[in-house]
Write a protein that holds these residues in place. Structure first.
Motif, short mmCIF file in Angstrom:
data_model
loop_
_atom_site.label_atom_id
_atom_site.label_comp_id
_atom_site.label_asym_id
_atom_site.label_seq_id
_atom_site.Cartn_x
_atom_site.Cartn_y
_atom_site.Cartn_z
N SER A 33 0.83 -1.21 0.00
CA SER A 33 0.00 0.00 0.00
C SER A 33 0.86 1.26 0.00
O SER A 33 0.56 2.23 -0.70
CB SER A 33 -0.92 0.00 1.23
OG SER A 33 -1.75 -1.14 1.24
N ALA A 37 0.93 3.93 -2.95
CA ALA A 37 0.60 5.33 -2.64
C ALA A 37 1.68 6.27 -3.16
O ALA A 37 1.38 7.31 -3.77
CB ALA A 37 0.42 5.50 -1.14
N VAL A 38 2.95 5.90 -2.94
CA VAL A 38 4.05 6.74 -3.43
C VAL A 38 4.06 6.78 -4.95
O VAL A 38 4.24 7.84 -5.57
CB VAL A 38 5.39 6.23 -2.88
CG1 VAL A 38 6.56 7.00 -3.50
CG2 VAL A 38 5.44 6.36 -1.37
N SER A 40 1.51 6.29 -6.97
CA SER A 40 0.36 7.07 -7.43
C SER A 40 0.62 8.57 -7.28
O SER A 40 0.24 9.37 -8.14
CB SER A 40 -0.88 6.67 -6.63
OG SER A 40 -1.17 5.30 -6.79
N TRP A 41 1.29 8.93 -6.20
CA TRP A 41 1.63 10.34 -5.97
C TRP A 41 2.56 10.84 -7.08
O TRP A 41 2.37 11.94 -7.63
CB TRP A 41 2.27 10.48 -4.59
CG TRP A 41 2.60 11.89 -4.20
CD1 TRP A 41 2.07 13.04 -4.72
CD2 TRP A 41 3.53 12.29 -3.20
NE1 TRP A 41 2.61 14.13 -4.10
CE2 TRP A 41 3.50 13.71 -3.16
CE3 TRP A 41 4.36 11.61 -2.32
CZ2 TRP A 41 4.30 14.43 -2.29
CZ3 TRP A 41 5.15 12.34 -1.44
CH2 TRP A 41 5.11 13.73 -1.43
N ILE A 42 3.58 10.04 -7.40
CA ILE A 42 4.52 10.44 -8.45
C ILE A 42 3.81 10.57 -9.80
O ILE A 42 3.99 11.56 -10.52
CB ILE A 42 5.67 9.41 -8.54
CG1 ILE A 42 6.51 9.44 -7.25
CG2 ILE A 42 6.54 9.68 -9.76
CD1 ILE A 42 7.55 8.35 -7.19
N TRP A 44 0.61 11.03 -10.38
CA TRP A 44 -0.34 12.14 -10.38
C TRP A 44 0.38 13.47 -10.57
O TRP A 44 -0.07 14.34 -11.33
CB TRP A 44 -1.14 12.16 -9.09
CG TRP A 44 -2.00 13.39 -8.94
CD1 TRP A 44 -1.80 14.47 -8.14
CD2 TRP A 44 -3.19 13.67 -9.69
NE1 TRP A 44 -2.80 15.40 -8.31
CE2 TRP A 44 -3.66 14.94 -9.26
CE3 TRP A 44 -3.90 12.98 -10.67
CZ2 TRP A 44 -4.80 15.52 -9.79
CZ3 TRP A 44 -5.04 13.56 -11.20
CH2 TRP A 44 -5.48 14.82 -10.76
N THR A 45 1.52 13.65 -9.89
CA THR A 45 2.30 14.88 -10.05
C THR A 45 2.80 15.02 -11.49
O THR A 45 2.76 16.11 -12.08
CB THR A 45 3.50 14.89 -9.09
OG1 THR A 45 3.03 14.73 -7.74
CG2 THR A 45 4.27 16.19 -9.19
N ASP A 48 -0.21 15.85 -13.71
CA ASP A 48 -0.70 17.19 -13.44
C ASP A 48 0.18 18.25 -14.06
O ASP A 48 -0.30 19.20 -14.69
CB ASP A 48 -0.80 17.39 -11.92
CG ASP A 48 -1.37 18.76 -11.56
OD1 ASP A 48 -2.34 19.18 -12.22
OD2 ASP A 48 -0.83 19.40 -10.63
#
Length: 290
Positions: A33, A37-38, A40-42, A44-45, A48
């Motif tokens: 998890s 999460a990490v 997904s964060w990367i 998404w950034t 974006d």
């Protein structure tokens, strides 16, 4: 004898193992998890900021001068395609032939065992070491950076991937298939190329695509070999523009449009590598030969 031989649910040894199992599963799920999460964060950034830097100009204009507006990554994209394409053309036949040799003669041949050992070392070697090696061997002797030097460095990174994948895939071919080919009177070289290699061609192509994905985003070896060129050029005997180095330079610049181009270039590289990995795992996926 256990105190409760007929009821394992009340056995203390069983309960201890069950607790250890549940703790291990919980820790594994937690680690997964955190990793997701990490990641997904990367992503998404990257999405974006990367989509904000994408435009038609990024594919039609060259990298801008410091302080100027607009610009694109045409020269870097073309340079990367040239070096990666040539590296793949060089590493693919060498890697496949070396993998065939290891699979055919690697069981008891000392030279093959040394080759396999060196291949494993090169697989785990940092890419910057490969870049320094090519710099000392080639760039320092010709006294200039070039696209050829970058191609050599990328080829040295890609060859071990193709060799190892080809070797492993060929060893999955059942002996019954090879014995049938030998029984028909086929020489060994024909069995190796027309029977054994053809049986695992999808797996070998997967290895080539994985090597391509590996070198597509390499920056460190290109800093010591191809360097960069802010102008459009297809001269392989001179410094050549490429996406990884441009992204590295633009990401640290004080100019907003340079940073936007860096995010756009990173998105292009990421989606290219992602597409190659999806392609290798779906279109060319192959199960173990029966």
């Amino acid at each position: 004898m256990s105190a409760h031989p007929r009821n394992p649910a009340r056995n203390p040894v069983y309960l201890k193992r069950l607790r250890s199992h549940r703790i291990g599963i919980a820790l594994s799920v937690l680690a997964m998890s955190i990793g997701l999460a990490v990641l997904s964060w990367i992503l998404w950034t990257l999405l974006d900021k990367g989509f904000g830097g994408l435009s038609a100009a990024i594919f039609t204009q060259d990298t801008p001068a410091p302080g100027s507006d607009g610009g694109g990554l045409r020269n870097a994209i073309v340079g990367s395609l040239m070096m990666v394409g040539l590296s793949t053309a060089i590493s693919t036949p060498i890697g496949i032939l070396a993998g065939v040799y290891l699979a055919e003669y690697g069981a008891s041949n000392k030279f093959a065992q040394v080759t396999r050992f060196v291949t494993d070392i090169m697989l785990s070697a940092p890419s910057i070491v490969i870049g320094l090696f090519v710099y000392a061997l080639y760039v320092a002797n010709v006294n200039h950076f070039s696209g050829w030097a970058g191609t050599i460095a990328l080829s040295l990174i890609a060859v071990p991937v193709v060799v190892r994948t080809t070797d492993n895939m060929l060893r999955l071919v059942p002996n019954s298939l090879l014995e049938a080919a030998f029984a028909l009177g086929a020489p060994r070289w024909k069995v190796a190329t027309l029977v054994r290699l053809r049986a695992v061609k999808a797996g070998v192509i997967t290895g080539v695509l994985l090597s391509l994905a590996r070198i597509a985003g390499e920056t460190a070896p290109l800093l010591f070999t191809a360097l960069n060129n802010p102008f459009f050029s297809t001269n392989m005997n001179a410094p050549l523009g490429n996406l990884p180095v441009v992204i590295y330079n633009f990401a640290m610049s004080p100019y907003d449009n340079w940073r936007d181009l860096a995010w756009g270039g990173a998105l292009i590289v990421t989606f290219s590598v992602l597409l190659l990995n999806i392609l290798s795992r779906t279109v060319f996926s192959q199960k173990t030969p029966n």
